[in-house]
Scaffold this active site. Structure first.
Site, PDB file in Angstrom:
ATOM      1  N   ASP A 102      30.081  31.787  30.332  1.00 31.33           N
ATOM      2  CA  ASP A 102      29.421  30.589  30.865  1.00 31.33           C
ATOM      3  C   ASP A 102      28.296  30.045  29.991  1.00 31.33           C
ATOM      4  O   ASP A 102      27.809  28.935  30.228  1.00 31.33           O
ATOM      5  CB  ASP A 102      28.894  30.868  32.297  1.00 31.33           C
ATOM      6  CG  ASP A 102      27.926  32.065  32.367  1.00 31.33           C
ATOM      7  OD1 ASP A 102      27.933  32.780  33.378  1.00 31.33           O
ATOM      8  OD2 ASP A 102      27.187  32.289  31.387  1.00 31.33           O
ATOM      9  N   HIS A 117      34.145  38.171  25.528  1.00 27.85           N
ATOM     10  CA  HIS A 117      35.298  37.483  26.122  1.00 27.85           C
ATOM     11  C   HIS A 117      35.339  36.003  25.777  1.00 27.85           C
ATOM     12  O   HIS A 117      36.060  35.235  26.412  1.00 27.85           O
ATOM     13  CB  HIS A 117      35.307  37.666  27.647  1.00 27.85           C
ATOM     14  CG  HIS A 117      35.536  39.088  28.058  1.00 27.85           C
ATOM     15  ND1 HIS A 117      35.354  39.536  29.341  1.00 27.85           N
ATOM     16  CD2 HIS A 117      35.927  40.173  27.348  1.00 27.85           C
ATOM     17  CE1 HIS A 117      35.640  40.828  29.402  1.00 27.85           C
ATOM     18  NE2 HIS A 117      35.975  41.245  28.198  1.00 27.85           N
ATOM     19  N   CYS A 148      45.771  17.763  15.676  1.00 30.31           N
ATOM     20  CA  CYS A 148      47.096  17.926  15.045  1.00 30.31           C
ATOM     21  C   CYS A 148      48.212  17.570  16.022  1.00 30.31           C
ATOM     22  O   CYS A 148      49.389  17.573  15.669  1.00 30.31           O
ATOM     23  CB  CYS A 148      47.271  19.369  14.563  1.00 30.31           C
ATOM     24  SG  CYS A 148      47.670  20.558  15.870  1.00 30.31           S
ATOM     25  N   ALA A 229      20.272  40.769  40.689  1.00 32.27           N
ATOM     26  CA  ALA A 229      19.749  40.851  39.312  1.00 32.27           C
ATOM     27  C   ALA A 229      18.541  39.925  39.123  1.00 32.27           C
ATOM     28  O   ALA A 229      17.584  40.273  38.420  1.00 32.27           O
ATOM     29  CB  ALA A 229      20.848  40.481  38.328  1.00 32.27           C
TER      30      ALA A 229
HETATM   31  N1  APR Z   1      23.159  40.717  41.229  1.00 35.71           N
HETATM   32  C1  APR Z   1      23.692  41.823  40.628  1.00 35.71           C
HETATM   33  N2  APR Z   1      25.004  42.147  40.700  1.00 35.71           N
HETATM   34  C2  APR Z   1      25.804  41.314  41.408  1.00 35.71           C
HETATM   35  C3  APR Z   1      25.329  40.159  42.058  1.00 35.71           C
HETATM   36  C4  APR Z   1      23.943  39.873  41.950  1.00 35.71           C
HETATM   37  N3  APR Z   1      23.396  38.795  42.550  1.00 35.71           N
HETATM   38  N4  APR Z   1      26.380  39.551  42.676  1.00 35.71           N
HETATM   39  C5  APR Z   1      27.469  40.294  42.407  1.00 35.71           C
HETATM   40  N5  APR Z   1      27.130  41.359  41.660  1.00 35.71           N
HETATM   41  C6  APR Z   1      28.008  42.396  41.105  1.00 35.71           C
HETATM   42  C7  APR Z   1      29.146  42.830  42.010  1.00 35.71           C
HETATM   43  O1  APR Z   1      28.721  43.890  42.866  1.00 35.71           O
HETATM   44  C8  APR Z   1      30.175  43.314  40.989  1.00 35.71           C
HETATM   45  O2  APR Z   1      29.966  44.690  40.674  1.00 35.71           O
HETATM   46  O3  APR Z   1      28.627  41.825  39.972  1.00 35.71           O
HETATM   47  C9  APR Z   1      29.873  42.478  39.748  1.00 35.71           C
HETATM   48  C10 APR Z   1      30.927  41.422  39.450  1.00 35.71           C
HETATM   49  O4  APR Z   1      32.122  42.108  39.163  1.00 35.71           O
HETATM   50  P1  APR Z   1      33.424  41.282  38.749  1.00 35.71           P
HETATM   51  O5  APR Z   1      33.627  40.158  39.718  1.00 35.71           O
HETATM   52  O6  APR Z   1      34.513  42.289  38.541  1.00 35.71           O
HETATM   53  O7  APR Z   1      33.033  40.599  37.361  1.00 35.71           O
HETATM   54  P2  APR Z   1      32.942  41.296  35.936  1.00 35.71           P
HETATM   55  O8  APR Z   1      32.575  42.740  36.066  1.00 35.71           O
HETATM   56  O9  APR Z   1      32.084  40.434  35.105  1.00 35.71           O
HETATM   57  O10 APR Z   1      34.464  41.175  35.413  1.00 35.71           O
HETATM   58  C11 APR Z   1      34.703  41.633  34.106  1.00 35.71           C
HETATM   59  O11 APR Z   1      36.931  40.712  34.272  1.00 35.71           O
HETATM   60  O12 APR Z   1      38.155  38.912  35.087  1.00 35.71           O
HETATM   61  C12 APR Z   1      37.653  39.518  33.937  1.00 35.71           C
HETATM   62  O13 APR Z   1      37.099  38.494  31.892  1.00 35.71           O
HETATM   63  C13 APR Z   1      36.708  38.596  33.241  1.00 35.71           C
HETATM   64  O14 APR Z   1      34.612  39.070  32.151  1.00 35.71           O
HETATM   65  C14 APR Z   1      35.365  39.304  33.332  1.00 35.71           C
HETATM   66  C15 APR Z   1      35.757  40.758  33.480  1.00 35.71           C
END
Ligand code: APR
Length: 239
Positions: A102, A117, A148, A229
């Site tokens: 993002d 990513h 192209c 966070a």
């Molecule tokens: N503060 C801290 N943690 C949070 C918050 C918050 N406000 N809101 C959600 N979370 C945590 C959730 O508990 C979860 O563990 O963020 C995490 C999000 O997990 P995912 O949805 O699995 O996202 P991510 O871990 O970034 O996924 C990894 O998967 O789909 C692919 O390429 C994509 O980069 C992504 C990768």
């Protein structure tokens, strides 16, 4: 280890790595992938973020990315992103490794950002491989077309695709050399990014997890701080 001890270790560290996931951007209004709101038209990311899905229905995949780009265009970095950018300024060696596409870390002021990513604002031609930045919140035409004449794809890493070699090597080496490894807002289920915390701990770093919930690694990190966070990071990282 409690937050005060963790604060002391961060303040004393010369070499810090932070690995972030979509959870750090959740409070900026961008849905995470596996939490509530992560679905789009009832599709999961695993259904759309693949070369096979793109070959099968590029229009559908592009509509999903256009939707995500429009959400991100309205989002701003939150206090968690900013706290990491400020910590970087105070730390002799700081590497921010993100799974997010993002761009909010850079907008918060982070400089040394390793994008494992890719970047949702980058497009890449499916034929001539040219890549370029397109910041439009809504693309027209959709799918976008390269100079192209061929169709462009999002400049991101899809499931089943290799991570960019340069970025991975930087992230793995920095993790191996780190004294403190922060893992923030990621479910730690997608490899190989999730393995970096173990690389750091095996090499002697302490691993501090900030997450709104328990994850698969919570039982072995050195410190698990549960909550948002944007609230925890300013407390944890403040000088
Ligand atoms: N503060 C801290 N943690 C949070 C918050 C918050 N406000 N809101 C959600 N979370 C945590 C959730 O508990 C979860 O563990 O963020 C995490 C999000 O997990 P995912 O949805 O699995 O996202 P991510 O871990 O970034 O996924 C990894 O998967 O789909 C692919 O390429 C994509 O980069 C992504 C990768």
């Amino acid at each position: 280890m409690n937050i005060e001890e963790a604060r002391g270790r961060i303040a004393a560290a010369q070499r810090i790595v932070a690995l972030t996931g979509s959870g750090i951007s959740a409070e900026s209004g961008i849905p995470t992938f596996r939490g509530p709101g992560g679905l789009w038209r009832n599709f999961r990311p695993e259904d759309l973020a693949t070369p096979q899905a793109f070959r099968r229905d590029p229009q559908l995949v592009w509509e999903w990315y256009d939707w995500r780009r429009s959400l991100i265009a309205q989002a701003n970095p939150n206090a968690g992103h900013i706290a990491l950018a400020e910590l970087e300024q105070r730390t002799p060696s700081f590497t921010l490794v993100t799974q997010n596409v993002d761009g909010l870390h850079a907008r918060a002021g982070s400089v040394n950002v390793v994008r494992l990513h890719g970047d949702i604002w980058t497009l890449r031609c499916t034929r001539c491989e040219r890549s370029w930045e397109d910041m439009r919140a809504s693309l027209d035409p959709l799918p976008p077309i390269c100079e192209c004449g061929a169709m462009a794809r999002p400049g991101v890493v899809w499931f089943g695709e290799p991570l960019p070699t340069r970025e991975w090597n930087i992230a793995a080496q920095a993790s191996h050399q780190s004294e403190v490894f922060l893992i923030i807002g990621t479910s730690a289920v997608v490899q190989p990014a999730a393995s970096l915390a173990g690389v750091a701990q095996d090499a002697g770093a302490i691993v501090i997890e900030v997450n709104a919930a328990q994850t698969e690694i919570s039982d072995w990190v050195d410190c698990h701080l549960e909550g948002n966070a944007s609230e925890i990071l300013p407390l944890l990282l403040a000088p």
